[in-house]
Structures are given as C-alpha cells and as structure tokens.
Design a protein around this motif. Structure first.
Motif, PDB file in Angstrom:
ATOM      1  N   PRO A 119      -9.179   6.264 -13.970  1.00 20.64           N
ATOM      2  CA  PRO A 119      -8.380   7.478 -14.053  1.00 20.64           C
ATOM      3  C   PRO A 119      -6.950   7.187 -13.695  1.00 20.64           C
ATOM      4  O   PRO A 119      -6.700   6.545 -12.633  1.00 20.64           O
ATOM      5  N   LYS A 120      -6.058   7.925 -14.339  1.00 22.34           N
ATOM      6  CA  LYS A 120      -4.624   7.915 -13.761  1.00 22.34           C
ATOM      7  C   LYS A 120      -4.467   8.913 -12.742  1.00 22.34           C
ATOM      8  O   LYS A 120      -5.256   9.818 -12.451  1.00 22.34           O
ATOM      9  N   SER A 121      -3.465   8.794 -12.032  1.00 26.01           N
ATOM     10  CA  SER A 121      -2.925   9.833 -10.765  1.00 26.01           C
ATOM     11  C   SER A 121      -1.423   9.858 -11.080  1.00 26.01           C
ATOM     12  O   SER A 121      -0.711   8.958 -11.369  1.00 26.01           O
ATOM     13  N   LYS A 122      -1.152  11.042 -10.580  1.00 21.90           N
ATOM     14  CA  LYS A 122       0.365  11.329 -10.423  1.00 21.90           C
ATOM     15  C   LYS A 122       0.973  11.299  -9.277  1.00 21.90           C
ATOM     16  O   LYS A 122       0.632  11.800  -8.322  1.00 21.90           O
ATOM     17  N   PRO A 123       1.946  10.314  -8.954  1.00 27.74           N
ATOM     18  CA  PRO A 123       2.553  10.179  -7.736  1.00 27.74           C
ATOM     19  C   PRO A 123       3.352  10.975  -7.270  1.00 27.74           C
ATOM     20  O   PRO A 123       3.994  12.014  -8.371  1.00 27.74           O
ATOM     21  N   HIS A 124       3.570  11.483  -6.221  1.00 27.54           N
ATOM     22  CA  HIS A 124       4.696  12.776  -5.601  1.00 27.54           C
ATOM     23  C   HIS A 124       5.796  12.205  -5.002  1.00 27.54           C
ATOM     24  O   HIS A 124       6.524  13.258  -4.722  1.00 27.54           O
ATOM     25  N   PHE A 125       5.916  11.141  -4.528  1.00 33.09           N
ATOM     26  CA  PHE A 125       6.839  10.605  -3.857  1.00 33.09           C
ATOM     27  C   PHE A 125       8.223  10.242  -4.692  1.00 33.09           C
ATOM     28  O   PHE A 125       7.861   9.308  -5.479  1.00 33.09           O
ATOM     29  N   ILE A 126       9.523  10.725  -4.505  1.00 31.21           N
ATOM     30  CA  ILE A 126      10.377  10.406  -5.655  1.00 31.21           C
ATOM     31  C   ILE A 126      11.826   9.871  -4.892  1.00 31.21           C
ATOM     32  O   ILE A 126      12.591   9.548  -5.386  1.00 31.21           O
ATOM     33  N   GLY A 127      11.508   9.533  -3.783  1.00 24.83           N
ATOM     34  CA  GLY A 127      12.486   8.921  -2.847  1.00 24.83           C
ATOM     35  C   GLY A 127      12.605   7.205  -3.117  1.00 24.83           C
ATOM     36  O   GLY A 127      11.918   6.784  -3.835  1.00 24.83           O
ATOM     37  N   SER A 128      13.732   6.505  -2.646  1.00 27.43           N
ATOM     38  CA  SER A 128      13.885   5.228  -2.415  1.00 27.43           C
ATOM     39  C   SER A 128      12.544   4.292  -1.744  1.00 27.43           C
ATOM     40  O   SER A 128      11.992   4.988  -0.560  1.00 27.43           O
ATOM     41  N   TYR A 129      12.345   3.218  -1.936  1.00 22.90           N
ATOM     42  CA  TYR A 129      11.515   2.369  -1.180  1.00 22.90           C
ATOM     43  C   TYR A 129      11.853   2.362   0.328  1.00 22.90           C
ATOM     44  O   TYR A 129      10.809   2.357   1.188  1.00 22.90           O
TER      45      TYR A 129
ATOM     46  N   VAL B 158       0.762  -1.356   0.176  1.00 27.04           N
ATOM     47  CA  VAL B 158       0.093  -0.009   0.090  1.00 27.04           C
ATOM     48  C   VAL B 158       0.811   1.450  -0.022  1.00 27.04           C
ATOM     49  O   VAL B 158       0.386   2.204  -0.898  1.00 27.04           O
ATOM     50  N   PRO B 159       2.000   1.474   0.916  1.00 25.61           N
ATOM     51  CA  PRO B 159       2.671   2.599   0.800  1.00 25.61           C
ATOM     52  C   PRO B 159       3.221   3.004  -0.634  1.00 25.61           C
ATOM     53  O   PRO B 159       3.287   4.149  -0.878  1.00 25.61           O
ATOM     54  N   LEU B 160       3.426   1.860  -1.669  1.00 24.98           N
ATOM     55  CA  LEU B 160       3.972   2.107  -2.889  1.00 24.98           C
ATOM     56  C   LEU B 160       3.335   3.082  -3.720  1.00 24.98           C
ATOM     57  O   LEU B 160       3.471   3.453  -4.760  1.00 24.98           O
ATOM     58  N   GLY B 161       1.854   3.160  -3.242  1.00 25.43           N
ATOM     59  CA  GLY B 161       0.956   3.886  -3.949  1.00 25.43           C
ATOM     60  C   GLY B 161       1.289   5.457  -3.993  1.00 25.43           C
ATOM     61  O   GLY B 161       0.833   6.341  -4.981  1.00 25.43           O
ATOM     62  N   ASP B 162       2.335   5.720  -3.202  1.00 30.25           N
ATOM     63  CA  ASP B 162       2.678   7.184  -3.082  1.00 30.25           C
ATOM     64  C   ASP B 162       3.782   7.623  -3.960  1.00 30.25           C
ATOM     65  O   ASP B 162       4.170   8.691  -4.505  1.00 30.25           O
ATOM     66  N   LYS B 163       4.329   6.386  -4.290  1.00 30.69           N
ATOM     67  CA  LYS B 163       5.732   6.236  -5.366  1.00 30.69           C
ATOM     68  C   LYS B 163       5.300   5.882  -6.637  1.00 30.69           C
ATOM     69  O   LYS B 163       6.063   6.566  -7.585  1.00 30.69           O
ATOM     70  N   LEU B 164       4.510   5.025  -6.933  1.00 30.36           N
ATOM     71  CA  LEU B 164       3.989   4.447  -8.268  1.00 30.36           C
ATOM     72  C   LEU B 164       2.602   5.167  -8.821  1.00 30.36           C
ATOM     73  O   LEU B 164       2.144   5.853  -7.767  1.00 30.36           O
TER      74      LEU B 164
END
Length: 395
Positions: A187-197, A68-74
């Motif tokens: 719909p698509k969404s744009k992720p905001h987190f750009i750091g590592s896992y 679930v946390p990956l949704g902020d990155k992907l």
C-alpha cells in the motif's frame, strides 16, 4: 498497485512484509560463511577476505542513518522499491566481481541498500490500526529475525554446493522477485515531513533530546542486542572445543532453535497491544538473564544450550517488539526517524556485544562471556527500574 486508504493493512500485506524483511535482511549475513571460499578464489588471507563482512555491516549502519529517516519525507512505498532495486544491482555486482576490491565495494552497497526492513516496519506501523500495531510489528519482526538466524545456514549450504558467487546470484534473484511482489502489493502512505533533508537529519538530535521514552527504550534494547550478539559470536568458539568439537555446518543448525523463539514474536506483540507494553520488556530482561545463567551452569549440555537459545531469543523478542511498539506510538509523523535512532542504538549494541564477547573469551573463556551477558542484563534491568514511573504511561 494498491489504492486502499491508510490503516487498511490486510493479512496478505503483513505476510508479504514479514517475508520481505526476512529475505532482504539476510543479504547482509550471506557473506559470513563464504569468507574462506572467497579468500581461496582471490588468493588472499581469510582475515583480508573477511573485511567484506565488516563493510557490509558498515553499509547497513550508513543506510540506517542516511536512508531510513527519509521515510518521513518521501512516499514510503516508492522509497522501498527504489532501495530494493539498489540491493538487486549490488548483489549482481558482488556475484560478478572480478577482484576483491570490487567485491568490497559491492558489499558496502549491499549493506547500504539492505535497510529495506527498517523502511517496511515504520510503513506497517503507520498503516496498522493502533489496537493491532504491536501484533503487526511482532509478525513482521518474526520474519526479520528468522531471516537473520537462518541466512548463515543457507549460505553455508549454497556455498558448498554452488560456490560463493552462486549464493549472491540466488540472493539477487530472490530480491528481484520480492521487488516485483512489493510493486504490485504494498500500500501507499502519505509522508508528513515537508522540510529539507538537512532539517530532517537535525531533527534526530531533537527527538533524542525531547523523548525520554526513546532514550530509555534505545538504551535497554542496545544492552539486550549486545547480549544477543555476544552469544552468537562466541558460541561458535565454544562449540568448536571439547566436548563438542562441532564443525561449522553443525553449529549453523543451532540457528533453528533461535528461529523457534522468533516465531513467537506475534504473540508478544499481541500481548503488548492488550496491556502496558512496558511490562513484557521487564519479562524479556529476566528471560535473557536466565538464559545466560543456564549457559554458564550447564555449559557442556547440548539440551540446556538449545533450551537456553530458545529462551534467549524469546527474551529478546519481548524486549525488542514491545519497545518498538512503544517507540512507534510516540510520534506517528516521525516513525522513520524514531526507528533510525532506536535501531542505530540496537546495531551499536550488537557490535559492542560481539567485540566485548571476543575480549571476554580471550580473558576467561565461556564463563567470562556468560558473566558479561549477565552484567549487560543487570544494567538493562537497572535502567528499567529507574525509569519505571515514566514508563507507566500507555506507550
């Protein structure tokens, strides 16, 4: 494939999201009524066959924590599609499992990949207009809870008609159909987190430390889900004894009463949009408390039990939908991570409530269970009162 801009969530998206959450979360509950059939086919005890129910729940917990946390990155839509494909393959593996061991492995994978509803909810909150977020979350939560409550009833019927493998094949077909619908509609969404896992996962602890509202909402929700889980675990025992002496198929029908309460979630979410969303949380705590009082005082009345179930589920909706709206409003760029913390605590609460409920049943039967339920909600109300000043903010 939709190319609409963000905050362009339409009614058709909300309806589809609600259906997907309910039908996919049901995957982790189908196995529960099938344990006896599975034990007979593989020639093992019911207790040993029942391990698949634990493994499915364990898989779900692991999915909450690691997926679930990956949704902020992907990109959320893409993650939802790949995870749903994993669920389809896991269900097929369970339907074809030649041994109990392989069924257990498949069950773990079913739980892990069936966290899709917890990926859909942050997506919906992300795309919804702020003034409609509570109503949108409430609508989708209706689907989620109806799926949870009716999955056991459906599985019991299908298992008796087509066997336990038939249920997994049907679930795989349903999930595959949903995958195609989501592919062309979400719909698509744009992720905001750009750091590592690794940094992403470490930030979960930072959120817990820095967001007092998240801690408050998670604690209250954990206690409410504990009361909810305790009731549904021990209700089967209560209704199997005199004066009821109900069989499993009749007991499963009580889920219909709870589903009626779940359908009120959009109204609760809409109310949270129009006023301080913390207020319905307090009403919900009182409703859950009243339901347990009714269960205790009118313990042998079927009518009182049905009314109590509706009130219990309505109270849970008030708490959960309102708290979820508040949590999603904290940090839009971290909604999946916030949801991970919040839902993991809720999941822990459900498990804790089930375990405590069985212990209380062994000690003092139904009266002890109802007493424990009241204590849970007294603790939730104490947290609610002690954090009141912090909770008077708009979120």
């Amino acid at each position: 494939m939709s190319t609409k801009p963000e905050n362009a969530l339409e009614s058709r998206h909300i309806i589809l999201m609600a259906a997907c959450t309910g039908l996919i979360v049901a995957n982790i509950y189908y196995c529960q009524p099938l344990v006896v059939l599975i034990s007979k086919e593989f020639g093992v005890s019911e207790a040993r066959a029942g391990v698949i129910t634990f493994l499915t729940q364990l898989g779900y917990a692991l999915g909450l924590l690691f997926l679930v946390p990956l949704g902020d990155k992907l990109e959320r839509r893409k993650q939802i599609l790949f995870t749903t494909l994993g669920a389809v393959l896991s269900l097929i593996a369970a339907a074809k499992a030649p041994s109990l061991l392989l069924l257990q492995i498949a069950s773990l994978c079913i739980g892990f990949t069936s966290v899709v509803p917890q990926l859909i909810l942050p997506l919906a909150a992300h795309l919804a207009a702020p003034e409609k977020r509570g109503k949108v979350v409430g609508s989708i939560m209706s689907g989620l809870l109806v799926g949870i409550l009716l999955s056991r009833t459906l599985s019991g019927w299908i298992g008796a008609w087509m066997g336990w493998r038939g249920m997994f094949w049907i679930a795989a077909g349903i999930t595959a159909s949903l995958l195609l619908l989501m592919r062309v509609s979400f719909p698509k969404s744009k992720p905001h987190f750009i750091g590592s896992y690794g940094i992403l996962m470490k930030s979960l602890l930072t959120l817990i430390k820095e967001q007092p509202l998240l801690r408050e909402a998670s604690a209250i929700n954990a206690l409410a889900f504990a009361a909810f889980g305790m009731f549904w675990t021990t209700m089967v025992l209560h209704l199997s004894l005199p004066p009821f002496l109900y069989h499993s198929d009749t007991i499963g029908m009580f889920g219909l009463a709870a589903a009626a309460g779940a359908l009120l979630a959009p109204l609760i979410g809409g109310s949270a949009d129009k006023r301080n969303p913390r207020v319905p949380v307090g009403y919900g705590i009182i409703l859950v408390m009243l339901s347990y009082v009714a269960f205790m005082v009118f313990s042998v009345s079927v009518i009182a039990l049905i009314i109590g179930i509706v009130v219990l589920d309505l109270g849970l909706q008030c708490i959960h939908v309102s708290n979820q709206s508040r949590v999603y409003a904290l940090m839009p760029e971290a909604r999946n991570r916030l949801n991970t913390v919040y839902m993991t605590m809720s999941f822990i609460g459900t498990s804790m409530g089930s375990a405590i409920g069985l212990g209380m049943w062994a000690v003092g039967g139904w009266t002890a269970v109802c007493t424990a339920g009241c204590i849970f909600m007294l603790a939730a109300f104490l947290i609610y009162i002690l954090t009141w000043k912090k909770g008077t903010k708009p979120v």
